[in-house]
Design an enzyme around this catalytic site. Structure first.
Site, PDB file in Angstrom:
ATOM      1  N   LYS A 162      40.131  -5.223 -16.398  1.00 44.14           N
ATOM      2  CA  LYS A 162      39.356  -5.491 -15.194  1.00 44.14           C
ATOM      3  C   LYS A 162      40.195  -5.305 -13.947  1.00 44.14           C
ATOM      4  O   LYS A 162      41.390  -5.618 -13.930  1.00 44.14           O
ATOM      5  CB  LYS A 162      38.822  -6.934 -15.200  1.00 44.14           C
TER       6      LYS A 162
ATOM      7  N   GLY B 159      30.752  -6.016  -9.436  1.00 48.07           N
ATOM      8  CA  GLY B 159      29.684  -5.040  -9.662  1.00 48.07           C
ATOM      9  C   GLY B 159      29.987  -4.041 -10.756  1.00 48.07           C
ATOM     10  O   GLY B 159      29.400  -2.953 -10.787  1.00 48.07           O
TER      11      GLY B 159
ATOM     12  N   ARG C  71      29.763 -18.130  -2.076  1.00 48.69           N
ATOM     13  CA  ARG C  71      28.647 -17.777  -1.191  1.00 48.69           C
ATOM     14  C   ARG C  71      27.343 -18.193  -1.855  1.00 48.69           C
ATOM     15  O   ARG C  71      27.329 -18.620  -3.009  1.00 48.69           O
ATOM     16  CB  ARG C  71      28.629 -16.269  -0.956  1.00 48.69           C
TER      17      ARG C  71
ATOM     18  N   VAL D 269      21.884 -14.329  -4.870  1.00 49.06           N
ATOM     19  CA  VAL D 269      20.522 -13.785  -4.887  1.00 49.06           C
ATOM     20  C   VAL D 269      19.580 -14.740  -5.618  1.00 49.06           C
ATOM     21  O   VAL D 269      18.467 -15.014  -5.173  1.00 49.06           O
ATOM     22  CB  VAL D 269      20.502 -12.390  -5.560  1.00 49.06           C
TER      23      VAL D 269
END
Length: 449
Positions: free
Chosen positions: A158, A164, A292, A295
């Protein structure tokens, strides 16, 4: 409390923040690119400032323009929404330097949690379960090969600055390592300006379950239960639900306690999410912390009857959190409606919406910024709407979603509505037997006219 908040974002999340601000008696400022002049967030804000041309680089990511918009409108706080500058440490710091409150994490916290390797080290120290791996970043190809042998194949490489799905590679044998090493580093450097890589054990067929958290400046922390985000395509979430059909009371307690530990370890201030991989035996492993709003915050709001944006704003203004852990009282599902063509590899489908009819009725929520006559610009993320259903049970929430999708009419462009209708009928989905590999076997069939 703040007197005026500038929303440094666009579309449905900007409109979502504006709605809560109005309910709190706070004035709002929308910023927009020239491509978004007709968006509803511009129409419903108290003030609106154009910050540049369509390109995100020249508008929604242009920090100088956003700060200038805040100063000329006398905004005393900026809400970044999600994406764009929401997890940008430099922007958080610039806001502080201009005496504007950034409604989000501090620069230090964003940097600490944004770097995957250092975030993992912090979680290990805090006693939060993490995926088995090696400490620190890979020094070179040989170090990567030696690390993979130590961990045991399959492994996941990674990008430390990733997100994403960028810079991620699954490696099942040593002969695959060199090609994966080179391509992942190149992709990460192009996407994030950083080619640092770390390595973990690859968890086969996991579920992706996240825990909503909140913390304040007084050292209080709580969790607000889980969301199951396992149905994904190319590491992008398609459907989210809460509670997770895989959850047990014992697992929820353990994951909730671990997430509160995670928040306390970094002295987290604001609302955020701790994301985990959960294997078939219900062992869970820390994946990342999002500093944050997300969605899918909507479904948590529906099952605990709580406004998370309001909580964000209150915490940023110096208020204490509610101070309790929450458990879902209902079942909620969210389908992301994208301007994409599922018949052609989910290719983006920008253009003018000629007809728009939204479903209604008890237990239906829609967060969107579009309407009949609105033109979807080709410059941004393809999500145009979030359709949420809430009911007493999962079965009822699915049936409600089927009904809502059948009423949802968006013409003039292609959307993922037909895909979601088929998904709701899928036997594996109905059983709740969905891992992150679900989309590898789900076959979409174009509906007959």
């Amino acid at each position: 409390m703040f007197k005026k908040i500038l929303i440094a974002n666009r579309g449905e999340i900007a409109l979502r923040v504006i709605r809560t601000c109005k309910e709190m008696g706070i004035k709002t400022v929308a910023v927009y690119s020239t491509a978004d002049a007709d968006s509803l967030h511009v129409r419903f804000a108290d003030e609106a400032v154009c910050i540049g041309p369509p390109s995100s680089t020249d508008s929604y990511l242009k920090m100088t323009n956003i700060i200038a918009a805040a100063e000329i409108t006398n905004a005393d706080a900026i809400h970044p929404g999600y994406g764009f500058l929401s997890e940008n440490a430099k922007f958080s710091k610039i806001c502080a330097e201009h005496d504007i409150k950034f409604i989000g994490a501090s620069p230090e916290m964003i940097d600490g949690m944004g770097d995957k390797a250092s975030a993992k080290a912090t979680m290990i120290k805090a006693g939060v379960p993490t995926v088995p791996g090696v400490e620190g970043l890979m020094k070179d190809l040989q170090h990567a090969k030696d690390s993979a042998k130590k961990i045991g194949y399959p492994v996941m490489m990674k990008a430390t600055a990733g997100g994403g799905g960028k810079g991620m590679r699954i490696i099942r044998a040593e002969e695959e390592m060199e090609g994966a090493w080179e391509s992942a580093r190149q992709e990460s450097l192009a996407a994030f300006g950083n080619n640092g890589m770390y390595m973990e054990k690859y968890i086969e067929e996991p579920r992706h379950i996240e825990i909503q958290i909140a913390g304040d400046q007084f050292g209080n922390y709580c969790h607000m239960s889980e969301r199951d985000c396992s149905i994904q395509r190319r590491h992008q979430k398609l459907v989210e639900e809460t509670p997770s059909p895989f959850m047990t009371a014992k697992l929820r307690k353990a994951m909730g306690e671990a997430s509160v530990k995670a928040a306390a370890a970094v002295q987290y201030e604001g609302v955020g999410t701790v994301e985990y991989l959960v294997d078939k035996d219900r062992n869970f492993y820390f994946m990342e912390m999002n500093t944050r709003i997300q969605v899918e915050h909507t479904i948590t709001e529906e099952v605990i009857s709580f406004d998370l944006i309001k909580e964000q704003i209150k915490i940023a203004a110096g208020h204490k959190i509610s101070g309790k852990n929450y458990e879902p009282q209902m079942h909620a599902i969210q389908c992301r409606i994208n301007a994409e063509d599922p018949e052609n590899g989910f290719r983006p489908s920008p253009g003018k919406i000629t007809t728009y009819h939204a479903p209604g009725g008890h237990g239906i929520r829609i967060d969107t910024h579009v309407y009949a006559g609105y033109t979807i610009p080709p410059y941004y993320d393809s999500m145009i709407s979030k359709l949420i259903t809430v009911a007493q049970t999962r079965e009822e929430a699915i049936l409600k979603m089927e009904r809502a999708l059948s009423e949802y009419v968006i013409e003039g462009i292609k959307t993922t509505i037909p895909f979601h209708r088929q998904l709701m009928e899928d036997p594996l989905f109905r059983e709740g037997n969905c891992t992150t590999k679900f989309m590898d076997t789900f076959k979409y069939k174009a509906p007959k006219d």
